[in-house]
Design an enzyme around this catalytic site. Structure first.
Site, mmCIF file in Angstrom:
data_model
loop_
_atom_site.group_PDB
_atom_site.id
_atom_site.type_symbol
_atom_site.label_atom_id
_atom_site.label_comp_id
_atom_site.label_asym_id
_atom_site.label_seq_id
_atom_site.Cartn_x
_atom_site.Cartn_y
_atom_site.Cartn_z
ATOM 1 N N GLU A 1 -15.924 6.187 6.430
ATOM 2 C CA GLU A 1 -15.046 5.535 7.411
ATOM 3 C C GLU A 1 -14.882 6.472 8.586
ATOM 4 O O GLU A 1 -15.445 7.560 8.601
ATOM 5 C CB GLU A 1 -13.687 5.217 6.771
ATOM 6 C CG GLU A 1 -12.951 6.441 6.253
ATOM 7 C CD GLU A 1 -11.594 6.109 5.635
ATOM 8 O OE1 GLU A 1 -11.010 5.061 5.955
ATOM 9 O OE2 GLU A 1 -11.114 6.935 4.831
ATOM 10 N N LYS B 1 -2.591 6.984 1.293
ATOM 11 C CA LYS B 1 -2.309 7.296 2.698
ATOM 12 C C LYS B 1 -1.240 8.384 2.701
ATOM 13 O O LYS B 1 -0.045 8.115 2.810
ATOM 14 C CB LYS B 1 -1.856 6.015 3.428
ATOM 15 C CG LYS B 1 -1.999 6.103 4.932
ATOM 16 C CD LYS B 1 -1.968 4.737 5.565
ATOM 17 C CE LYS B 1 -1.796 4.808 7.069
ATOM 18 N NZ LYS B 1 -2.894 5.427 7.796
ATOM 19 N N ARG C 1 0.838 -1.217 0.000
ATOM 20 C CA ARG C 1 0.000 0.000 0.000
ATOM 21 C C ARG C 1 0.865 1.256 0.000
ATOM 22 O O ARG C 1 0.539 2.252 -0.645
ATOM 23 C CB ARG C 1 -0.960 -0.022 1.192
ATOM 24 C CG ARG C 1 -1.990 1.098 1.131
ATOM 25 C CD ARG C 1 -3.052 0.978 2.206
ATOM 26 N NE ARG C 1 -2.497 1.136 3.545
ATOM 27 C CZ ARG C 1 -3.184 0.962 4.671
ATOM 28 N NH1 ARG C 1 -4.461 0.617 4.627
ATOM 29 N NH2 ARG C 1 -2.608 1.117 5.850
HETATM 30 N N1 PMP Z 1 -8.986 4.733 7.561
HETATM 31 C C1 PMP Z 1 -8.105 5.702 7.830
HETATM 32 C C2 PMP Z 1 -8.436 7.094 7.435
HETATM 33 C C3 PMP Z 1 -6.882 5.400 8.452
HETATM 34 O O1 PMP Z 1 -6.006 6.362 8.709
HETATM 35 C C4 PMP Z 1 -6.615 4.065 8.824
HETATM 36 C C5 PMP Z 1 -5.302 3.702 9.462
HETATM 37 N N2 PMP Z 1 -5.103 4.329 10.691
HETATM 38 C C6 PMP Z 1 -7.585 3.089 8.561
HETATM 39 C C7 PMP Z 1 -8.743 3.452 7.905
HETATM 40 C C8 PMP Z 1 -7.344 1.653 8.918
HETATM 41 O O2 PMP Z 1 -6.400 1.107 8.046
HETATM 42 P P1 PMP Z 1 -5.428 -0.068 8.501
HETATM 43 O O3 PMP Z 1 -6.298 -1.176 8.940
HETATM 44 O O4 PMP Z 1 -4.649 -0.401 7.291
HETATM 45 O O5 PMP Z 1 -4.605 0.471 9.615
#
Ligand code: PMP
Length: 288
Positions: free
Chosen positions: A182, A149, A50
């Site tokens: 989210e 990200k 990612r």
């Molecule tokens: N959404 C956002 C905006 C995030 O920053 C994160 C990670 N902190 C997640 C979802 C969760 O992603 P992951 O499971 O890959 O940590």
């Protein structure tokens, strides 16, 4: 604590970057948050992939291979004698004098920080945590894809401020058409009619590594999983709700905007997935 910075492990007080770094000046860069459990880096391939996809999307080249990045993460953990840790991998556009032009930066800045992690209070894993919806919507995918990200988290920070103003610490963000996207740092799931439901990638979310892993756990447990649009009403009337994230792991939600979810306690499917997650990372299952 030692920090891996541009090819060297240095003491944290010497781990400095330039004030002309475009990561700092413009948020021009990408990052990952990863966990290590008992000496093993959890979902390392997924996170590193990612990172490279985020970099590719912003036309930035990570100056290493994915295998090298995984190796440097392991080196940093070893140098700090850490078995359980939160790992932050950051790649910025690098040093370049003022001006947005990324071509002013000839070499990315790359660093890896390892640290211990503070999770949400234990009590919330047992009883669920309250959340609210924020009025700040998630970035429009055509403006700044939430799949990247990036080092610019202001969108999420503004919603986080709203959460704190409302006396909680996490907020649900809706997308540009008003559906649930989210949370500020976590993905969101509901359980309705025995099905596990989460917003689709096209709703404008970060495709969470924990989200994907938990969907896999659910499928293995023969729980039907659907990625479909969720409205705020669906959220309020869900039987269960939980969030997933690298730092949060799987955390139950007991209320949204003061509407109790189900009976306000972690539900059976949530508990099953929490237990499955705990097993996967080799931790004894929480009581809940
Ligand atoms: N959404 C956002 C905006 C995030 O920053 C994160 C990670 N902190 C997640 C979802 C969760 O992603 P992951 O499971 O890959 O940590």
């Amino acid at each position: 604590m030692k920090v891996w910075l541009n090819g060297k492990l240095v003491e944290e007080e010497n781990a400095t970057v330039s004030v002309y770094d475009h990561g700092l000046l413009y948020g021009d860069g990408v990052f990952e948050g990863i966990r290590a459990y008992n000496g093993k880096v959890f979902l390392v391939r997924e996170h590193v992939r990612r990172l490279f996809e985020s970099a590719h999307a912003i036309r930035m080249k990570v100056p290493y291979t994915q295998a090298q990045v995984a190796e440097y993460i392991a080196d940093t953990l070893r140098a700090n004698k850490l078995k359980d840790a939160y790992i932050r991998v950051v790649c910025t556009r690098g040093y370049g004098f003022m001006g947005l032009d990324p071509d002013r930066c000839t070499h990315p800045t790359f660093f890896i920080i390892t640290t211990s992690i503070t999770l949400y209070p234990d009590e919330w894993y047992d009883h669920g945590m309250p959340i609210v919806t924020a009025s700040t919507i998630r970035n429009h995918p055509d403006a700044m894809s939430p799949r990247i990200k990036s080092l610019n988290y202001l969108n999420n920070i503004l919603a986080k401020i709203e959460a704190k103003d409302a006396g909680v610490i996490e907020a649900v963000m809706l997308n540009h058409v008003g559906n649930v996207a989210e949370c500020t740092g976590d993905n969101i799931f509901i359980v309705a009619g025995g099905e596990l439901i989460t917003p689709p990638i096209a709703s404008g979310i970060l495709v969470g590594c924990t989200r994907n892993f938990v969907m896999g756990l659910a499928r293995k447990a023969r729980i039907p999983v659907r990625e479909i649009d969720i409205t705020r009403h669906d959220l309020y009337t869900a039987d269960e709700c939980f969030l997933t994230g690298t730092a949060a792991e799987v955390i139950p939600v007991c209320s949204v905007d003061k509407r109790l979810i189900g009976d306000g306690k972690p539900g059976p499917i949530t508990k099953k997935l929490m237990a499955g997650f705990a097993r996967a990372i080799g931790r004894s299952v929480r009581k809940a």
